[in-house]
Design a protein around this motif. Structure first.
Motif, PDB file in Angstrom:
ATOM      1  N   LYS A 112     -16.407  -5.391  -0.857  1.00  0.00           N
ATOM      2  CA  LYS A 112     -15.910  -6.749  -0.591  1.00  0.00           C
ATOM      3  C   LYS A 112     -15.174  -7.371  -1.760  1.00  0.00           C
ATOM      4  N   GLN A 113     -15.106  -6.679  -2.895  1.00  0.00           N
ATOM      5  CA  GLN A 113     -14.310  -7.202  -4.001  1.00  0.00           C
ATOM      6  C   GLN A 113     -12.829  -7.083  -3.655  1.00  0.00           C
ATOM      7  N   ALA A 114     -12.070  -8.078  -4.071  1.00  0.00           N
ATOM      8  CA  ALA A 114     -10.635  -8.096  -3.774  1.00  0.00           C
ATOM      9  C   ALA A 114      -9.846  -8.131  -5.076  1.00  0.00           C
ATOM     10  N   ARG A 115      -8.662  -7.553  -5.037  1.00  0.00           N
ATOM     11  CA  ARG A 115      -7.760  -7.558  -6.182  1.00  0.00           C
ATOM     12  C   ARG A 115      -6.366  -7.976  -5.721  1.00  0.00           C
ATOM     13  N   ARG A 116      -5.701  -8.735  -6.572  1.00  0.00           N
ATOM     14  CA  ARG A 116      -4.327  -9.144  -6.289  1.00  0.00           C
ATOM     15  C   ARG A 116      -3.386  -8.464  -7.274  1.00  0.00           C
ATOM     16  N   ALA A 161     -13.664  -0.694  -6.715  1.00  0.00           N
ATOM     17  CA  ALA A 161     -12.989  -1.744  -7.470  1.00  0.00           C
ATOM     18  C   ALA A 161     -13.262  -1.655  -8.954  1.00  0.00           C
ATOM     19  N   TRP A 190      -5.659  -6.038  -2.234  1.00  0.00           N
ATOM     20  CA  TRP A 190      -6.507  -4.970  -1.709  1.00  0.00           C
ATOM     21  C   TRP A 190      -7.960  -5.415  -1.717  1.00  0.00           C
ATOM     22  N   ARG A 191      -8.656  -5.203  -0.576  1.00  0.00           N
ATOM     23  CA  ARG A 191     -10.082  -5.487  -0.493  1.00  0.00           C
ATOM     24  C   ARG A 191     -10.832  -4.159  -0.425  1.00  0.00           C
TER      25      ARG A 191
END
Length: 337
Positions: free
Chosen positions: A194-198, A227, A189-190
């Motif tokens: 602009k931070q992304a998480r997996r 985020a 998820w972005r």
């Protein structure tokens, strides 16, 4: 598989309770009205409506010419309660009374404010949602209860179905927290910043208490998500941040003791708890208010460790605010998103 998890599976499935109109909890479409059932009270947004201002908290009540309350809108909040077909939410395998209600919780595209009934977006939105049986916030929440059937979207993402609290704990201990909505979904998820998480594969199909709220209000209903726990235009990650810096209108402020005026709550409100009662007095649990159950008690749904996931039943503590139980004693505040 943990002993508790195995017991949850063996004890039965979510009660898909059918209300007077034949609307089943968790369905994507409403069924025809049952023979002899009372029709829902549906009014046209183009009809003569009255918009009555109220206080505590400030907002607007929408009524028709007969005086029937059609919607309740709160200043500074996007959630609206709308009168609709009756339905029932229940988990009889875990004890606790069912919640039978005509209240549907919808998310408006804008925060409400005085006079917004004259803005161009409102009448079309109200017309679309009056009488709608598309899944609302409460129906979406019920799609993660014990035994709820799996649902996948067109891309194969598991968007609904029985949710766990977290992966098995070390040496068979309690499940750890930190399972967010993207862990349940199993997708990256972005966020707007602009931070992304997996996702963590071990947490697939799991959500902790705040992850459950973000799954229901964010992923399903479309409320913006953040985020981190920092202030911003969206719902932060943790319960304490939701309570302290998160968006929405305060309905019951934190005074350090359980609020007594729970009658101010409406379905869809976020409830905050200080379960560990640590000296810092910070919130460590969040739930979604459902309304009065069939015994007249204020009942909520939340994801918690002892129930191994979301529940509105009484497994791992009663899910009501007025019985003197652990959650009732730890209840501190409420917000309306």
């Amino acid at each position: 598989m943990s002993t508790l998890r195995a017991r949850r599976i063996l004890m039965g499935v979510l009660a898909v309770a059918v209300g007077a109109t034949g609307i089943a909890v968790g369905q994507l479409r409403g069924e025809p009205t049952a023979p002899g059932a009372a029709p829902s009270r549906v009014a046209s947004a183009s009809a003569d409506l009255r918009f009555l201002r109220r206080d505590a908290p400030a907002g607007t009540t929408v009524v028709d010419t007969a005086g029937t309350v059609l919607a309740t809108l709160t200043d500074g909040a996007r959630t609206a309660t709308i009168d609709g077909p009756q339905r029932t939410f229940a988990e009889p395998q875990f004890g606790g009374a069912p919640v039978t209600t005509r209240v549907w919780v919808r998310l408006m595209p804008h925060e409400w404010r005085a006079g917004a009934e004259d803005e161009p977006w409102f009448r079309p939105w109200l017309q679309e949602n009056l009488g709608s049986t598309a899944p609302d916030v409460l129906a979406s929440a019920a799609e993660y209860l014990d035994g709820a059937p799996e649902q996948r979207d067109a891309e194969g993402v598991r968007k609904g179905g029985d949710a766990r609290f977290g992966p098995p704990g070390p040496n068979g201990g309690p499940s750890p927290e930190n399972s967010d909505f993207y862990d349940y979904l199993g997708i990256g998820w972005r966020f707007p910043d602009k931070q992304a998480r997996r996702p963590d594969p071990e947490r697939y199909g799991a959500v902790d208490c705040s992850g459950f709220v973000r799954l229901v209000y964010g992923y399903r209903a479309g409320y913006p998500l953040l985020a981190t726990e920092k202030p911003g235009a969206g719902l932060p990650r943790r319960a304490r941040a939701m309570a302290e810096v998160g968006p929405g209108t305060v309905v019951l402020p934190d005074t350090g003791v359980p609020p007594t005026n729970v009658g101010a709550l409406q379905a869809g409100d976020l409830l905050f708890f200080d379960l560990d009662e640590a000296p810092d007095r910070r919130m460590d649990h969040v739930a979604v208010y459902l309304g009065r159950d069939d015994r007249g008690q204020p009942r909520f749904v939340s994801s918690r460790r002892r129930a191994d996931g979301p529940t509105l039943g009484d497994l791992g503590g009663t899910s009501v605010l007025d019985d003197g139980g652990h959650y009732a004693r730890s209840f501190r505040a409420a917000k309306r998103l």
